[in-house]
Scaffold this active site. Structure first.
Site, short mmCIF file in Angstrom:
data_model
loop_
_atom_site.label_atom_id
_atom_site.label_comp_id
_atom_site.label_asym_id
_atom_site.label_seq_id
_atom_site.Cartn_x
_atom_site.Cartn_y
_atom_site.Cartn_z
N GLY A 296 33.89 47.89 33.71
CA GLY A 296 33.99 46.98 32.67
C GLY A 296 35.11 45.87 33.07
O GLY A 296 36.19 46.08 33.35
N LEU B 54 38.08 42.90 27.68
CA LEU B 54 39.49 42.74 27.30
C LEU B 54 40.12 44.16 27.75
O LEU B 54 41.02 44.21 28.37
CB LEU B 54 39.87 42.47 26.02
CG LEU B 54 39.59 41.05 25.67
CD1 LEU B 54 39.91 40.69 24.06
CD2 LEU B 54 40.60 40.23 26.50
N SER C 123 33.17 34.78 11.26
CA SER C 123 34.43 35.69 11.18
C SER C 123 34.96 36.20 9.97
O SER C 123 34.88 35.33 9.10
CB SER C 123 35.26 34.78 11.95
OG SER C 123 36.59 35.34 11.95
N ARG D 50 36.36 45.87 5.79
CA ARG D 50 34.95 45.52 5.99
C ARG D 50 33.93 46.50 5.21
O ARG D 50 32.95 46.25 4.66
CB ARG D 50 34.82 45.60 7.28
CG ARG D 50 35.30 44.41 8.12
CD ARG D 50 35.24 44.33 9.48
NE ARG D 50 36.02 43.50 10.03
CZ ARG D 50 36.04 42.94 11.44
NH1 ARG D 50 35.52 43.69 12.33
NH2 ARG D 50 36.54 41.89 11.76
N HIS E 190 28.08 45.96 13.76
CA HIS E 190 29.15 45.00 14.43
C HIS E 190 29.93 45.73 15.48
O HIS E 190 30.57 45.30 16.38
CB HIS E 190 30.10 44.17 13.36
CG HIS E 190 31.11 43.67 13.78
ND1 HIS E 190 30.90 42.24 14.50
CD2 HIS E 190 32.69 43.62 13.82
CE1 HIS E 190 31.97 41.85 14.92
NE2 HIS E 190 32.96 42.62 14.56
N ARG F 106 37.12 50.42 11.17
CA ARG F 106 38.26 49.68 11.97
C ARG F 106 38.52 48.31 11.14
O ARG F 106 37.88 47.58 10.52
CB ARG F 106 37.56 48.99 13.32
CG ARG F 106 38.63 47.93 13.99
CD ARG F 106 38.21 47.61 15.27
NE ARG F 106 36.90 46.79 15.39
CZ ARG F 106 36.79 45.63 15.08
NH1 ARG F 106 37.93 44.73 14.79
NH2 ARG F 106 35.68 44.88 15.14
C1 LIG Z 1 30.62 38.64 17.42
C2 LIG Z 1 31.90 39.53 17.41
C3 LIG Z 1 33.17 39.05 17.03
C4 LIG Z 1 34.31 39.80 17.24
N1 LIG Z 1 35.46 39.35 16.77
C5 LIG Z 1 36.58 39.99 16.99
C6 LIG Z 1 38.08 39.57 16.57
O1 LIG Z 1 37.96 38.43 16.00
N2 LIG Z 1 38.90 40.45 16.77
C7 LIG Z 1 38.73 41.90 16.97
O2 LIG Z 1 39.78 42.38 17.05
N3 LIG Z 1 37.63 42.27 17.48
C8 LIG Z 1 36.64 41.42 17.49
N4 LIG Z 1 35.50 41.94 17.53
C9 LIG Z 1 35.21 43.30 18.38
C10 LIG Z 1 35.55 43.11 19.94
O3 LIG Z 1 35.09 41.95 20.51
C11 LIG Z 1 35.22 44.23 20.92
O4 LIG Z 1 35.38 45.57 20.35
C12 LIG Z 1 35.90 44.01 22.18
O5 LIG Z 1 35.97 42.96 22.75
C13 LIG Z 1 35.41 45.32 23.16
O6 LIG Z 1 36.06 45.08 24.44
P1 LIG Z 1 35.77 46.02 25.47
O7 LIG Z 1 36.73 45.35 26.60
O8 LIG Z 1 36.13 47.53 25.13
O9 LIG Z 1 34.39 45.94 26.03
P2 LIG Z 1 33.35 44.82 26.11
O10 LIG Z 1 33.94 43.56 26.10
O11 LIG Z 1 31.95 44.89 25.46
O12 LIG Z 1 32.97 44.71 27.71
C14 LIG Z 1 32.33 45.63 28.21
C15 LIG Z 1 32.24 45.56 29.68
O13 LIG Z 1 31.57 46.72 30.19
C16 LIG Z 1 30.58 46.41 31.29
N5 LIG Z 1 29.57 47.33 31.35
C17 LIG Z 1 29.14 47.90 30.33
N6 LIG Z 1 28.24 48.93 30.65
C18 LIG Z 1 28.48 48.70 31.86
C19 LIG Z 1 27.65 49.46 33.02
N7 LIG Z 1 26.65 50.69 32.88
N8 LIG Z 1 27.69 49.37 34.43
C20 LIG Z 1 28.60 48.29 34.70
N9 LIG Z 1 29.34 47.64 33.68
C21 LIG Z 1 29.07 47.87 32.66
C22 LIG Z 1 30.10 44.95 30.94
O14 LIG Z 1 29.68 44.44 32.10
C23 LIG Z 1 31.42 44.52 30.30
O15 LIG Z 1 32.30 43.75 31.61
C24 LIG Z 1 34.31 41.20 17.70
C25 LIG Z 1 33.03 41.59 17.83
C26 LIG Z 1 31.88 40.73 17.84
C27 LIG Z 1 30.47 41.35 18.14
#
Ligand SMILES: Cc1cc2nc3c(=O)[nH]c(=O)nc-3n(C[C@H](O)[C@H](O)[C@H](O)COP(=O)(O)OP(=O)(O)OC[C@H]3O[C@@H](n4cnc5c(N)ncnc54)[C@H](O)[C@@H]3O)c2cc1C
Length: 637
Positions: free
Chosen positions: A40, A43, A284, A330, A401, A435
Site C-alpha cells: 500500500g 497515506l 465533501s 455523517r 464511503h 468515523r
Molecule cells: C471521495 C473520498 C473523499 C475522502 N475525503 C476524505 C477527507 O477529506 N478526509 C479524510 O480524513 N478522509 C477522507 N476520505 C477517506 C480517506 O481518503 C481514506 O480512508 C484514506 O485515504 C485511506 O488511506 P489508506 O492509506 O488506508 O488506503 P488507500 O489510500 O486506499 O491506499 C491503499 C493502497 O493499497 C494498495 N493495495 C490495496 N490492495 C492491494 C493489494 N492486494 N496488493 C497491492 N497493493 C494493494 C493500493 O495500491 C494503494 O496503494 C475520503 C474518501 C473518499 C472515498
C-alpha cells in the site's frame, strides 16, 4: 482465543509515552539487517514505507497502481483534523479525543483514540515541513474549517484536494527513499496471499499485473496499508480499484477481522442516476460548513427549488439538531436524509435526494468566497450533473464511503498473526462505529508516520527469526493456491461478466446491510449470498489470459473475495442486536428515531476468525472499557 489489546493503563495523557519507553529498540546499525514489506502506498502505506526506510530498515513496497501516488488517498477532498486550536475556539487534544469516542458511538478503544488526538499535532507539523500547501489565512496562520460532529474548527485543508496534497508529501518522502535505495518499489503488483511460517507473517505472494507472473517476497515483518472495502457494495465513493483482497486473504491465513459490518454512509454524494452507473461521487462534507440541507415541507412538492418559498422549506437538520445543525455527524445526517425521502419529500426525478443549498452563503459572503473555498467541488458537480450549484441547490443523497471495520489490531497495530501489522483504513482501530469527517487522513498518517515506526522495533528486536528462503513449503503452498485461483477463474468461461455479479451482490448488500438493517433482511442476504457465490464460480466469464494486463481477471479475484466478506458483514450485523453509529438496526431505535445502543451486551469489538468458506466463523470479543468518556446517548440536539 484471548485477544490482548496491549493497551496501557494509567493516566491517559501519558499512556503512549510510557508505552513507547517500554518498547524495545533496534539500534541504528542493526536496522538495515531487517526487511519490512509494506503493501500500500496511500497515506498509511506511503508514510509508513518512507518512515521505516528513513529509520534505516530495508523496505519492499507494493501497490497495484502504476505509480504509488495514484493510491485512493489522492481522492480525499475535505481535510484532516488536528487539535491545534489555532482558532482559539475551545479545542484541545482532550476535546478531539472526546468528540471521536462519542462520534464513534462508544465502540472504539479509548487508549488508541487519545493517542490519535495527540499525534494529530505532529502530523500537521510534519506535513507543513514537507511543504504541503495547506490553506492559510491572511495572517499567514493555517486556516481551519469545521466538519461534522464537532463544534470547533479543527480541519486543515488544501482546497478540496487535501488527500492529493498530503499524498504528494508522503510520496516525495517515499521517492527520496526509493532514490536512496532503501525502498524497493513494486508498482502494478498485487498481493494475493500472505506467507505465514511458524505462525509468523514472513512474506507475500504477488501477481505482476502486466506479465501475470506469480512471485513471492520474504521479509521479517509485513505491513498492510491496503485501504477499505466499501466497494463490496459495488456503488461507492471509493476508487474503482479499492478492494478487500489483501486483508481478506490475510484473514483466511488467521488474522481476525473486526466489526466488518461497521460501514460509513456519507450523506452528501451525487445521487444514483441510472442502472449502468459504476461509481458514485462524493461532495465533501466541508460543503456543510456553508451549504444548508433542506427538502420541501410538503410531500410530493415538485416545484423547482427557487419557487419554493422559505416558509414551505424544511431545514430538517437545523430544526432537529439546533446545536450542530447541518454539521451533525455523517450517520445522523444520512439517516435523516433517508427518513425525509421515505416520507415522500425527496427531490429530483427519483425522489431519492435532498437539497444542499448555498444561496444564503453566497448572499452573505459573495460568490468569490464560495469559489475560493469549494471551487473545484462546484465544478465537479456541474460537470457530472449539468447543473450550476451557484444558481440552484445541489441534489445530494447518502452513499457508501468508508469502512470502520478491518483487521483487528492491538495497540501496537499488530494483527493476531505475529509480524503482520495493519494500518490506515485497512485496520479496525480508532473510529468505532462511525468515523468523524477528516479523521481518516489523520489516522492513516498517525499510523504510518508515528505509531508503526515506534512499535515495529519492539517486535523485530524481541523476535528470533529463522532463516527462510523461497523454497520453503509455505511459500510453495501460497503460490500454488494463488495460481489455482487464477486458473480457475480463467477456465470457467461462463456466461455472465464479473461486473454483473458484483452489481447484484452490491445491490443485495445496499438493500439489506446498508444504511439501515433488520434481522429479516440480513437473514435474507445470508440465505442468498452463498448461492450467488457458487453461481459466480460456475458461471463467471473472465476474458483474456493470465500473461497480459487483464483487468477482468483482477476484478474477478477481488469480487470472489467480496462474496466471502459480504457474508461475514451480514453475520456481524445480525449478531449485533443494537444500533450504534453507522450500524442502524431498525429494531433498535429510540422513540425519536436515533440509534439505541445496548452497552450491557455489545460494548465490545467483534473479532471474527475464519473457519473455511461456508463454515460459520468463530466470534471473539474484545471488551471495551470507558474510563474517561462515559457512554451516554449521543446527542447533537
Ligand atoms: C471521495 C473520498 C473523499 C475522502 N475525503 C476524505 C477527507 O477529506 N478526509 C479524510 O480524513 N478522509 C477522507 N476520505 C477517506 C480517506 O481518503 C481514506 O480512508 C484514506 O485515504 C485511506 O488511506 P489508506 O492509506 O488506508 O488506503 P488507500 O489510500 O486506499 O491506499 C491503499 C493502497 O493499497 C494498495 N493495495 C490495496 N490492495 C492491494 C493489494 N492486494 N496488493 C497491492 N497493493 C494493494 C493500493 O495500491 C494503494 O496503494 C475520503 C474518501 C473518499 C472515498
Amino acid at each position: 482465543m484471548e485477544l490482548d489489546a496491549k493497551a496501557p493503563g494509567g493516566p491517559i495523557e501519558t499512556r503512549w509515552d510510557r508505552h513507547r519507553f517500554n518498547l524495545k529498540l533496534v539500534n541504528p546499525a542493526n536496522k538495515r539487517k531487517y526487511t519490512v514489506i509494506v503493501v500500500g502506498t496511500g497515506l498509511a502505506g506511503g508514510s509508513a514505507a518512507a518512515s521505516l526506510a528513513e529509520l534505516g530498515y530495508q523496505v519492499k513496497c507494493f501497490c497495484f497502481q502504476d505509480s504509488p501516488r495514484r493510491a485512493h488517498s489522492i481522492a480525499a477532498q475535505g481535510g484532516i483534523n488536528a487539535a491545534k486550536n489555532y482558532h482559539n475556539d475551545g479545542d484541545s487534544v482532550y476535546r478531539l479525543f472526546y468528540d471521536t469516542v462519542k462520534g464513534g458511538d462508544f465502540r472504539a478503544r479509548e487508549a488508541n483514540v487519545y493517542r490519535l488526538a495527540q499525534l494529530s499535532l505532529n502530523i500537521i507539523d510534519q506535513c507543513v515541513g514537507q511543504g504541503v500547501p495547506f490553506a492559510r489565512e491572511y495572517s499567514g496562520y493555517l486556516d481551519n474549517r469545521s466538519f461534522g460532529g464537532a463544534q470547533v474548527s479543527r480541519t486543515f485543508y488544501a482546497r478540496g484536494q487535501t488527500g492529493q496534497q498530503l499524498l504528494l508529501g508522503a510520496y516525495q518522502a517515499l521517492e527520496r527513499q526509493i532514490g536512496a535505495g532503501q525502498v524497493e518499489m513494486h508498482p502494478r503488483t498485487e498481493m494475493l496471499d500472505l506467507i505465514v511460517i511458524d505462525g509468523r507473517a514472513r512474506g507475500i505472494t504477488t501477481r505482476d499485473l502486466i506479465t501475470g507472473k506469480i512471485e513471492s517476497h520474504l521479509a521479517d515483518a509485513v505491513v498492510l496499508g491496503t485501504g477499505g472495502y466499501g466497494n463490496v457494495y459495488y456503488l461507492s465513493t471509493n476508487a474503482k480499484g479499492s478492494n478487500a483482497t489483501a486483508i481478506w486473504r490475510a484473514h483466511k491465513r488467521g488474522a481476525l477481522l473486526a466489526n466488518p459490518c461497521f460501514t460509513q454512509i456519507h450523506p452528501t454524494c451525487i445521487p444514483v442516476s441510472g442502472e449502468y452507473q459504476s461509481k458514485l461521487t462524493l461532495m465533501s462534507e466541508s460543503l456543510r460548513n456553508d451549504g444548508r440541507v433542506w427538502v420541501p415541507a410538503k410531500k410530493g412538492d415538485t416545484r423547482p427549488p427557487a419557487q419554493i418559498p422559505e416558509a414551505e422549506r424544511d431545514y430538517y437538520l437545523e430544526r432537529r439538531y439546533p446545536s450542530f445543525g447541518n454539521l451533525v455527524p455523517r450517520d445522523v445526517a444520512s439517516r435523516n436524509a433517508k427518513a425525509v425521502c421515505d416520507e415522500g419529500r425527496g427531490v429530483g426525478e427519483s425522489g431519492l435526494a435532498v437539497y444542499l443549498d448555498f444561496r444564503d452563503a453566497i448572499e452573505r459572503l459573495g460568490r468569490h468566497v464560495i469559489l475560493e473555498r469549494y471551487g473545484n467541488l462546484f465544478e465537479m458537480y456541474e460537470r457530472i450533473t449539468g447543473e450550476n450549484p451557484y444558481q440552484a441547490p445541489m441534489r445530494i443523497y447518502p452513499a457508501i464511503h468508508y469502512t470502520m471495520g478491518g483487521l483487528w489490531v492491538d495497540y501496537n497495530l499488530m494483527s493476531t498473526i505475529p509480524g503482520l501489522y495493519v494500518i490506515g483504513e485497512a485496520n479496525f482501530s480508532d473510529h468505532g462505529a462511525n468515523r468523524l469527517g477528516a479523521s481518516a487522513l489523520m489516522q492513516g498518517l498517525a499510523d504510518g508516520y508515528f505509531v508503526l515506526p515506534n512499535t515495529i522495533s519492539d517486535y523485530l528486536a524481541s523476535t528470533k527469526f529463522e532463516k527462510v528462503d523461497l523454497s520453503h513449503p509455505a511459500v510453495r503452498e501460497a503460490e500454488t493456491q494463488v495460481t489455482s485461483i487464477t486458473k480457475r477463474l480463467l477456465e470457467t468461461k461462463g456466461t455472465r461478466s464479473v461486473d454483473s455479479y458484483h452489481r447484484e451482490l452490491g445491490k443485495l448488500m445496499w438493500e439489506h446491510c446498508g444504511m439501515s438493517r433488520n434481522a429479516e433482511g440480513l437473514r435474507h442476504a445470508l440465505g442468498t449470498i452463498p448461492g450467488l457465490r457458487e453461481q459466480f464460480w460456475r458461471d463467471v466469464r473472465v476474458l483474456g489470459t493470465n500473461e497480459e494486463l487483464n483487468q477482468s481477471l483482477e476484478k474477478a479475484g477481488r469480487v470472489a473475495d467480496f462474496f466471502e466478506l459480504a457474508e461475514l458483514m451480514c453475520l456481524d450485523a445480525l449478531e449485533r442486536n443494537e444500533s450504534c453509529g453507522g450500524h442502524f438496526r431498525e429494531e433498535y431505535q429510540t422513540p425519536d428515531g436515533e440509534a439505541a445502543r445496548d452497552d450491557e451486551h455489545y460494548s465490545y469489538a467483534a473479532a471474527w476468525e475464519f473457519r473455511g468458506v461456508g463454515n460459520p466463523p468463530a466470534l471473539h470479543k474484545e471488551p471495551l472499557g470507558f474510563e474517561y468518556v462515559h457512554p451516554a446517548q449521543r446527542s447533537y440536539k
